[in-house]
Design an enzyme around this catalytic site. Structure first.
Site, mmCIF file in Angstrom:
data_model
loop_
_atom_site.group_PDB
_atom_site.id
_atom_site.type_symbol
_atom_site.label_atom_id
_atom_site.label_comp_id
_atom_site.label_asym_id
_atom_site.label_seq_id
_atom_site.Cartn_x
_atom_site.Cartn_y
_atom_site.Cartn_z
ATOM 1 N N ARG A 1 0.820 -1.212 0.000
ATOM 2 C CA ARG A 1 0.000 0.000 0.000
ATOM 3 C C ARG A 1 0.864 1.277 0.000
ATOM 4 N NH1 ARG A 1 -5.130 -1.477 3.938
ATOM 5 N NH2 ARG A 1 -6.478 -2.211 2.247
ATOM 6 N N LYS B 1 -18.001 -18.003 3.302
ATOM 7 C CA LYS B 1 -19.455 -18.129 3.414
ATOM 8 C C LYS B 1 -20.180 -17.493 2.247
ATOM 9 C CE LYS B 1 -19.599 -18.102 8.420
ATOM 10 N NZ LYS B 1 -19.987 -17.318 9.576
ATOM 11 N N GLY C 1 -8.538 -8.942 -0.708
ATOM 12 C CA GLY C 1 -8.756 -9.975 0.303
ATOM 13 C C GLY C 1 -7.771 -11.126 0.190
ATOM 14 N N GLY D 1 -12.449 -4.569 1.628
ATOM 15 C CA GLY D 1 -13.856 -4.158 1.723
ATOM 16 C C GLY D 1 -14.273 -3.253 0.576
HETATM 17 N N1 LIG Z 1 -13.988 -25.302 2.258
HETATM 18 C C1 LIG Z 1 -13.765 -24.378 3.180
HETATM 19 N N2 LIG Z 1 -14.167 -24.562 4.448
HETATM 20 C C2 LIG Z 1 -13.936 -23.613 5.381
HETATM 21 N N3 LIG Z 1 -13.307 -22.450 5.144
HETATM 22 C C3 LIG Z 1 -12.887 -22.232 3.904
HETATM 23 C C4 LIG Z 1 -13.097 -23.172 2.864
HETATM 24 N N4 LIG Z 1 -12.569 -22.662 1.734
HETATM 25 C C5 LIG Z 1 -12.033 -21.477 2.046
HETATM 26 N N5 LIG Z 1 -12.229 -21.201 3.337
HETATM 27 C C6 LIG Z 1 -11.719 -20.051 4.087
HETATM 28 O O1 LIG Z 1 -12.259 -18.848 3.607
HETATM 29 C C7 LIG Z 1 -11.443 -17.793 4.080
HETATM 30 C C8 LIG Z 1 -11.543 -16.625 3.154
HETATM 31 O O2 LIG Z 1 -12.884 -16.242 3.072
HETATM 32 P P1 LIG Z 1 -13.348 -14.741 2.878
HETATM 33 O O3 LIG Z 1 -14.794 -14.781 2.612
HETATM 34 O O4 LIG Z 1 -12.843 -13.922 4.010
HETATM 35 O O5 LIG Z 1 -12.543 -14.434 1.531
HETATM 36 P P2 LIG Z 1 -11.978 -13.129 0.912
HETATM 37 O O6 LIG Z 1 -13.085 -12.386 0.300
HETATM 38 O O7 LIG Z 1 -10.851 -13.485 0.048
HETATM 39 O O8 LIG Z 1 -11.366 -12.293 2.085
HETATM 40 P P3 LIG Z 1 -11.706 -10.844 2.606
HETATM 41 O O9 LIG Z 1 -12.984 -10.979 3.370
HETATM 42 O O10 LIG Z 1 -10.504 -10.550 3.446
HETATM 43 O O11 LIG Z 1 -11.836 -9.943 1.416
HETATM 44 C C9 LIG Z 1 -10.041 -18.340 4.171
HETATM 45 O O12 LIG Z 1 -9.566 -18.118 5.464
HETATM 46 C C10 LIG Z 1 -10.233 -19.830 3.893
HETATM 47 O O13 LIG Z 1 -9.519 -20.654 4.773
HETATM 48 O O1 LIG Z 2 -7.620 -2.442 5.365
HETATM 49 C C1 LIG Z 2 -8.643 -1.967 4.873
HETATM 50 O O2 LIG Z 2 -9.526 -2.673 4.323
HETATM 51 C C2 LIG Z 2 -8.760 -0.468 4.811
HETATM 52 O O3 LIG Z 2 -7.608 0.162 5.229
HETATM 53 C C3 LIG Z 2 -9.977 0.004 5.578
HETATM 54 O O4 LIG Z 2 -9.820 -0.282 6.925
HETATM 55 P P1 LIG Z 2 -11.114 -0.336 7.882
HETATM 56 O O5 LIG Z 2 -11.873 -1.585 7.487
HETATM 57 O O6 LIG Z 2 -10.563 -0.375 9.278
HETATM 58 O O7 LIG Z 2 -11.930 0.893 7.600
#
Ligand SMILES: Nc1ncnc2c1ncn2[C@@H]1O[C@H](COP(=O)(O)OP(=O)(O)OP(=O)(O)O)[C@@H](O)[C@H]1O
Ligand SMILES: O=C(O)[C@H](O)COP(=O)(O)O
Length: 405
Positions: free
Chosen positions: A40, A201, A357, A380
């Site tokens: 970043r 999820k 993510g 996010g």
């Molecule tokens: N089959 C599964 N069973 C349980 N957990 C799982 C499975 N597949 C993936 N995951 C978990 O899902 C998590 C990521 O999910 P999340 O919805 O947070 O994804 P993301 O969108 O990439 O992340 P973020 O929310 O940080 O943007 C990982 O920690 C992973 O271990």
């Molecule tokens: O890491 C992030 O997703 C951004 O810096 C925003 O942080 P926040 O979710 O604490 O607002």
């Protein structure tokens, strides 16, 4: 509507001007306050360099973490050396983001220099977007550049509030690039256009899936959410992650895909484990044959092949969320295979976008980050943009001046 860009501002607009730059320098720090990922900070550099080379005085602002009041471990001080190194100048740092001491430092700033303000979230008024606080921040400068894409989904004083008091308020290069890819390429993609959605999820990805179903030709689903889809189709899922209150929703998403003519692919085989652990016993089974007591933690080899073949036909791919529990090496194969496939497709001219993510972490783990067309710096924020939501930090910026025909 396109936003006015910092690139339009020249030396005439910038020389000797004080520019309030909001960046997202919310980087991870270890227990010794060392930066463990400087992505970043690096991403903020082009905008700052443009301002410096045109003789501006940069007043740089960011949050770090989610402090409640002044909290030393969330100070921005550990960022100064890396920022100075990347910019090739000595960055000064203030102990606060408003107040007489900060004003004094700003008044003595030479042209072409940077003053980093202290964590703007040390003041609770930041997250409340209090106009008086925004006004104090704005009073430090002549104009505003928002380059904090990762925080653009927050209507905070330093992202949204200040625009009411500073004109022009324009988009930085990073913000612009994120919008070009996550909004531009996704709204107007080269087709066929595929999305890969994984993660834990289905409930946290409903908005994204629904929005993408309006746009994509192919939708590949992986991660923990697939078991809710399997169960909705009457399959046994053992002790896999399932959201029982989302079964109807899964059915309706499958129907929606059908009615829209979207080719929605669920994995045909899965890697199952006897417990949720790195050293679990594992085996590969068809999706229709998950035994009781076993849980699916990754997509299987047939699914990797089917997904890869489907992706071969595409011109644009966006990916959000891992295919399995990639934190455990044993269950990282599906996620890593998708990362490698996207790297390969990038090399063939396909636009590949990683939507923030955990998928970013996966792409970095495999060492193919530099192969992708775009990797979002926002978690996010990228998710909200993909859901079709407007980001307050973007909405508040000046509109681009239409080019005369
Ligand atoms: N089959 C599964 N069973 C349980 N957990 C799982 C499975 N597949 C993936 N995951 C978990 O899902 C998590 C990521 O999910 P999340 O919805 O947070 O994804 P993301 O969108 O990439 O992340 P973020 O929310 O940080 O943007 C990982 O920690 C992973 O271990
Ligand atoms: O890491 C992030 O997703 C951004 O810096 C925003 O942080 P926040 O979710 O604490 O607002």
């Amino acid at each position: 509507m396109a936003k006015r860009s910092v690139g339009e501002l020249t030396a005439e607009d910038l020389k000797g001007k004080k520019v309030f730059v909001r960046a997202d320098l919310n980087v991870p720090l270890d227990e010794n306050q060392n930066i463990t990922d400087d992505t970043r900070i690096r991403a903020a550099v082009p905008t700052i360099k443009h301002l410096l080379s045109n003789g501006a005085k940069v007043i740089l602002s960011s949050h770090l973490g989610r402090p409640k009041g002044v909290t030393p471990k969330y100070s921005l001080s550990p960022l100064v050396p890396r920022l100075s190194e990347l910019l090739g100048i000595k960055v000064q740092k203030a102990d606060d983001c408003i107040g007489p001491e900060v004003e004094k430092l700003v008044a003595s700033l030479p042209d072409g220099s940077v003053l980093l303000l202290e964590n703007v979230r040390f003041h609770k008024e930041e997250e409340k977007n209090e106009p008086e606080f925004a006004k104090k921040l704005a009073s430090l400068a002549d104009l505003f550049v928002n380059d904090a894409f990762g925080t653009a989904h927050r209507a905070h004083a330093s992202t949204e509030g200040v625009t009411k008091f500073l004109k022009p308020s324009v988009a930085g290069f990073l913000l612009q690039k994120e919008l070009d890819y996550l909004d531009g390429a996704v709204s107007n993609p080269k087709r066929p256009f595929a999305a890969i959605v994984g993660g834990s999820k289905v409930s946290s990805k409903i908005g994204v899936i629904e929005s993408l179903l309006e746009k994509v030709d192919i939708l590949l689903l992986g991660g923990g959410m697939i078991f809710t889809f399997y169960k909705a189709q009457g399959l046994s899922v053992g002790s896999s992650l399932v959201e029982n209150d989302k079964l109807d929703l899964a059915t309706s998403l499958l129907q929606k895909a059908k009615s829209k003519g979207v080719s929605l692919l669920l994995p045909t085989d899965v890697v199952i484990a006897d417990k949720f652990a790195a050293d679990a016993d594992s085996k590969i089974v068809p999706s229709s044959a998950i035994p009781d007591g076993w849980m699916g933690l990754d997509i299987g080899p047939d699914s990797i092949k089917t997904f890869s073949d489907a992706l071969d036909a595409t011109k644009t791919v966006i990916w959000n969320g891992p295919m399995g529990v990639f934190e455990f090496d044993k269950f990282a194969v599906g996620t890593e295979a998708i990362a490698k496939k996207l790297a390969e497709l990038s090399g063939k001219g396909v636009t590949t976008i990683i939507g923030g993510g955990d998928s970013v972490a996966a792409v970095e783990k495999v060492g193919v980050a530099d192969k992708m067309s775009h990797i979002s710096t926002g978690g996010g924020a990228s998710l909200e943009l993909l859901e079709g939501k407007e980001l307050p930090g973007v909405v508040a910026l000046d509109e681009a001046v239409p080019v005369a025909a």
